[in-house]
Design an enzyme around this catalytic site. Structure first.
Site, PDB file in Angstrom:
ATOM      1  CG  ASP A 242       4.804  63.828  26.284  1.00 11.55           C
ATOM      2  OD1 ASP A 242       5.501  63.193  25.511  1.00 11.55           O
ATOM      3  OD2 ASP A 242       3.142  64.207  25.752  1.00 11.55           O
ATOM      4  N   GLY A 268      10.329  64.073  29.955  1.00 12.17           N
ATOM      5  CA  GLY A 268      10.633  63.320  30.363  1.00 12.17           C
ATOM      6  C   GLY A 268      10.502  61.580  29.866  1.00 12.17           C
ATOM      7  CG  PHE A 270       5.257  57.745  29.941  1.00 12.51           C
ATOM      8  CD1 PHE A 270       5.400  56.158  29.546  1.00 12.51           C
ATOM      9  CD2 PHE A 270       3.912  58.152  29.298  1.00 12.51           C
ATOM     10  CE1 PHE A 270       5.011  55.977  27.692  1.00 12.51           C
ATOM     11  CE2 PHE A 270       3.447  57.790  28.251  1.00 12.51           C
ATOM     12  CZ  PHE A 270       4.174  56.688  27.426  1.00 12.51           C
ATOM     13  CG  HIS A 288      -5.263  52.680  24.331  1.00 13.36           C
ATOM     14  ND1 HIS A 288      -7.072  53.296  23.578  1.00 13.36           N
ATOM     15  CD2 HIS A 288      -4.733  53.631  24.243  1.00 13.36           C
ATOM     16  CE1 HIS A 288      -6.477  54.049  23.279  1.00 13.36           C
ATOM     17  NE2 HIS A 288      -5.096  54.301  23.053  1.00 13.36           N
TER      18      HIS A 288
END
Length: 380
Positions: A242, A268, A270, A288
């Site tokens: 995360d 880091g 994503f 989502h």
């Protein structure tokens, strides 16, 4: 505003739905639409009771409406109307108090009850609205009927612009707003744990991880899902990935869980890259939140880290393709209000994954509202 009068108030329960019975007559609107429209009144009343701190005031015993009004600085007669309505939901109840000739031992903490000799008390359901209750119910009420409600009120404007409801109503994108209001952000996190409380265990039980040895949870938050998977499958080890502040927060939860020997953190974005070398990559309630371009960046980062053996496990509510009710459709309204994201059908996920060089192999249902979409590299 009043409900229909006369015979309409004495009608029996509505018949089973059909196109014929659902059509409004000259005398009344369809019952389902009535219920939907009027439910907002009760939701708002529950928010008022919670935000005034009334559950906390009742946590150590019954109190009269008069006493509650004095302690919260509102009008007793108006508060009575709100409490009376909320009591009909089972959150509160009225009890007779000593001094009203009942002899039952109940006593208002600060007086002898209202004029009718009764006071308000918490029910077991109402106790979940007290500050610090582990269910997170209080946070759910205050968040859904607080900033999310503010954003929802501008939904008509949201549909005419690329700006989200929170940008219009609160001046910031949703997650930026939460970062700038740490109190609201913490409440939202607790609400998410409460709302999705049964999902991590359901996912861990439903999906067969026997083939894997190492799992990376991409954007894993505090690690609720990853820890549930490790608990259910003792042969696995894991990485929670995360942003730096998120990974630091997750480390506390991991250590408290006793899983620090099997689970580490990495940090880091994503959007840039995710740690390589895992067998399974979890992506839970991430896609989502995002528009298609952002989804593709995340999915391509995952694909770049995957080997031919790896599998990407997307955990989301998968919408049915027809008109039937589904909790994901309600969540989709939250997505269009708060973010640029959306819920998707299995077919829509299949197309999205293919654009990122991934192939959908299977959709695994769980005992909760979410499913696990298993994908592999297109070349695998």
């Amino acid at each position: 505003m009043t409900r229909p009068k006369g015979d309409q108030l004495r009608r029996k329960s509505p018949p089973t739905y059909s196109r014929e019975t659902a059509v409004a007559t000259a005398e009344t609107a369809p019952r389902g639409i009535q219920d939907t429209m009027f439910n907002v009144f009760m939701a708002r009343a529950l928010y008022v009771v919670t935000s005034l701190g009334i559950p906390d005031l009742l946590s150590d015993g019954a109190r009269s409406c008069r006493t509650l009004a004095d302690k919260t600085g509102v009008r007793a007669d108006s508060l009575h109307q709100v409490l009376r309505a909320v009591a009909s939901t089972g959150v509160l109840c009225t009890v007779p108090v000593r001094g009203a000739g009942t002899g039952d031992g109940n006593k208002d903490k600060d007086g002898e009850g209202d004029k009718d000799g009764r006071a308000y008390a918490l029910t077991p359901i109402g106790e979940t609205l007290c500050t610090g209750h582990p269910s997170g119910t209080r946070d759910m009420v205050l968040t859904l009927q607080g900033p999310i409600w503010d954003a929802l009120t501008v939904l008509p404007q949201r549909l005419t612009t690329e700006r989200t409801g929170t940008e219009i109503a609160l001046g910031l994108p949703w997650f930026d707003y939460l970062r700038q209001r740490p109190d609201r952000g913490a409440a939202f996190d607790r609400m998410m744990i409460a709302v999705h409380g049964d999902e991590p265990e359901a996912v861990a039980r439903a999906y067969d991880f026997s083939w894997a040895e190492h799992v990376t949870d991409v954007g894993g938050g505090v690690g609720t899902l990853l820890l549930a998977v490790l608990q259910e499958h003792p042969h696995l080890s894991g990485v929670l990935f995360d942003l730096p502040e998120g990974a630091e927060h997750a480390r506390e939860y991991i250590e408290a869980s006793g899983m620090a020997d099997r689970c580490v953190t990495d940090s880091g974005s994503f959007f840039d890259a995710v740690p390589p070398g895992s067998d399974a990559y979890l992506l839970s309630h991430i896609l989502h939140n995002c528009d298609e371009d952002s989804c593709l960046r995340i999915l391509r980062s995952c694909a770049a880290a995957m080997s031919p053996r790896s599998r990407l496990l997307v955990v989301e509510m998968v919408l049915p393709s027809g008109d039937e009710p589904h909790p994901g459709k309600m969540l989709d309204l939250a997505m269009v209000t708060l973010t640029t994201g959306r819920e998707r059908t299995a077919q829509e996920y299949e197309v999205l994954l293919a654009r990122a060089g991934l192939r959908l192999r299977e959709v695994v249902p769980t005992e909760s509202a979410v499913s696990v979409l298993e994908a592999v590299l297109e070349t695998a």
